[in-house]
Write a protein that holds these residues in place. Structure first.
Motif, PDB file in Angstrom:
ATOM      1  N   UNK A  28      40.044  49.321  33.507  1.00  0.00           N
ATOM      2  CA  UNK A  28      38.441  49.320  34.238  1.00  0.00           C
ATOM      3  C   UNK A  28      38.494  48.814  35.181  1.00  0.00           C
ATOM      4  N   UNK A  29      37.480  49.192  36.119  1.00  0.00           N
ATOM      5  CA  UNK A  29      37.201  48.829  37.393  1.00  0.00           C
ATOM      6  C   UNK A  29      35.657  48.036  37.272  1.00  0.00           C
ATOM      7  N   UNK A  30      35.565  46.682  36.973  1.00  0.00           N
ATOM      8  CA  UNK A  30      34.295  46.346  36.941  1.00  0.00           C
ATOM      9  C   UNK A  30      33.416  46.583  35.776  1.00  0.00           C
TER      10      UNK A  30
ATOM     11  N   UNK B  70      44.727  47.014  31.835  1.00  0.00           N
ATOM     12  CA  UNK B  70      44.750  46.392  33.101  1.00  0.00           C
ATOM     13  C   UNK B  70      43.163  46.539  33.680  1.00  0.00           C
ATOM     14  N   UNK B  71      42.626  45.438  34.130  1.00  0.00           N
ATOM     15  CA  UNK B  71      41.049  45.533  34.491  1.00  0.00           C
ATOM     16  C   UNK B  71      40.872  44.762  35.763  1.00  0.00           C
ATOM     17  N   UNK B  72      40.046  45.040  36.466  1.00  0.00           N
ATOM     18  CA  UNK B  72      39.354  44.377  37.582  1.00  0.00           C
ATOM     19  C   UNK B  72      38.014  43.503  37.166  1.00  0.00           C
ATOM     20  N   UNK B  73      38.141  42.279  37.767  1.00  0.00           N
ATOM     21  CA  UNK B  73      36.935  41.550  37.615  1.00  0.00           C
ATOM     22  C   UNK B  73      36.785  40.734  38.631  1.00  0.00           C
TER      23      UNK B  73
ATOM     24  N   UNK C 215      45.228  37.097  41.713  1.00  0.00           N
ATOM     25  CA  UNK C 215      44.308  37.098  42.491  1.00  0.00           C
ATOM     26  C   UNK C 215      44.763  38.324  43.477  1.00  0.00           C
ATOM     27  N   UNK C 216      43.393  38.846  44.031  1.00  0.00           N
ATOM     28  CA  UNK C 216      43.530  39.903  45.132  1.00  0.00           C
ATOM     29  C   UNK C 216      42.305  39.770  45.832  1.00  0.00           C
ATOM     30  N   UNK C 217      42.295  39.665  47.386  1.00  0.00           N
ATOM     31  CA  UNK C 217      40.967  39.637  48.298  1.00  0.00           C
ATOM     32  C   UNK C 217      41.365  40.799  49.178  1.00  0.00           C
TER      33      UNK C 217
ATOM     34  N   UNK D 149      43.062  40.817  38.901  1.00  0.00           N
ATOM     35  CA  UNK D 149      43.569  41.923  38.189  1.00  0.00           C
ATOM     36  C   UNK D 149      44.214  41.240  36.987  1.00  0.00           C
ATOM     37  N   UNK D 150      43.554  41.634  36.028  1.00  0.00           N
ATOM     38  CA  UNK D 150      43.983  41.039  34.596  1.00  0.00           C
ATOM     39  C   UNK D 150      44.631  42.184  33.877  1.00  0.00           C
ATOM     40  N   UNK D 151      45.906  41.639  33.053  1.00  0.00           N
ATOM     41  CA  UNK D 151      46.663  42.550  32.351  1.00  0.00           C
ATOM     42  C   UNK D 151      47.128  41.825  31.031  1.00  0.00           C
ATOM     43  N   UNK D 152      47.306  42.920  29.824  1.00  0.00           N
ATOM     44  CA  UNK D 152      47.384  42.300  28.617  1.00  0.00           C
ATOM     45  C   UNK D 152      48.146  43.181  27.916  1.00  0.00           C
ATOM     46  N   UNK D 153      49.007  42.885  26.774  1.00  0.00           N
ATOM     47  CA  UNK D 153      49.788  43.976  25.976  1.00  0.00           C
ATOM     48  C   UNK D 153      49.042  44.061  24.554  1.00  0.00           C
ATOM     49  N   UNK D 154      49.222  45.240  24.190  1.00  0.00           N
ATOM     50  CA  UNK D 154      48.456  45.534  22.669  1.00  0.00           C
ATOM     51  C   UNK D 154      49.445  44.653  21.681  1.00  0.00           C
TER      52      UNK D 154
END
Length: 279
Positions: free
Chosen positions: A120-122, A148-151, A210-212, A274-279
């Protein structure tokens, strides 16, 4: 359906969706650094099945479809019909038959067959009940799958937001600041809280990087100002403003952006997680 959820659906099927569709190329250019970073971290593989939450006009879905190839599949879900119609047209034009799109609310709707990867991108910061929503998404991921998503990071780290906001507030009356955790672009800016929500929803190994970047807001200061007024975070407040107020904001914002031109384009600081997690 609650008032907040109804408001989101009305906005993205009306003014919000229409302005995004009309400015799709501009918005994809603006968000390109973040789309690139998201896909690096998500790394969809050939043959995988991918779910794209809040896919909008399809940019990240199409990138994922190219990566998974003809043996894979990508399902883009959004609440905005006009944005999805453009996404479908873009997929057809690119010959990416492995990409499909449908109207859906990731908070509660069935999201199709289990997938290997959610991206997901935002598109995930507008949930009224994030724990319930992330739980529903997790139920559609195969064991061992990932998300994996961006917020966005806080407003203070995002010049593209506060430069326009500060100027607009001089000319237009804004409502009181909302609850910082209310559904909206910056609902997940508090990253420790966000990681806690994922864990509560049953996701494992939640982490954030983090990403800028400096975002390309247009070739001229006037272009940049018009874009922020039409599709930026001040757009909803300006929708009710008088023509005189809009003209004043445009003048002052254009003047401010003159100092932000670097290498032939208006470039504004922006920062995400950039957030990531495993099911």
């Amino acid at each position: 359906m609650t008032a907040i959820n109804e408001d989101q659906k009305t906005f993205w099927n009306g003014q919000g969706g229409e302005t995004w569709v009309s400015g799709q190329e501009e918005m994809d250019r603006f968000l390109a650094p973040f789309s690139d970073e998201l896909m690096v971290h998500a790394a969809p593989q050939a043959g995988e099945h991918v779910l794209d939450i809040g896919c909008g006009t399809g940019e990240t879905s199409l990138r994922a479809a190219e990566a998974v190839g003809a043996d894979g599949a990508v399902h883009g879900v959004d609440i905005s019909v006009p944005m999805l119609e453009l996404a479908k047209a873009r997929a057809a034009a690119a010959g990416l038959s492995q990409a499909r799109f449908s109207v859906g609310d990731a908070q509660s709707d069935a999201l199709g067959e289990p997938v290997d990867l959610v991206i997901s991108r935002f598109g995930v910061m507008f949930f009224e009940n994030p724990v319930t929503a992330f739980g529903n998404i997790r139920a559609h991921v195969r064991p061992g799958g990932r998300m994996v998503f961006a917020c966005w990071q806080p407003v203070r780290e995002n010049e593209w937001v506060h430069v326009g906001l500060g100027i607009a507030k001089k000319h237009v009356e804004f409502p009181p600041p909302p609850d910082p955790y209310a559904p909206g672009p910056f609902a997940f800016a508090d990253i420790e809280r966000t990681l806690g929500l994922l864990t509560e929803a049953g996701w494992r190994n939640a982490k954030a990087s983090p990403f800028a970047a400096k975002l390309n807001q247009g070739e001229t200061a006037r272009d940049g100002a018009e874009g922020l007024m039409l599709r930026g975070p001040i757009s909803r407040a300006l929708a009710e403003a008088s023509e005189a107020q809009k003209a004043a904001v445009l003048h002052d914002l254009t003047e401010a952006l003159e100092a932000k031109i670097i290498d032939g384009a208006v470039r504004l600081d922006a920062a995400i997680w950039i957030v990531s997690a495993d099911a």
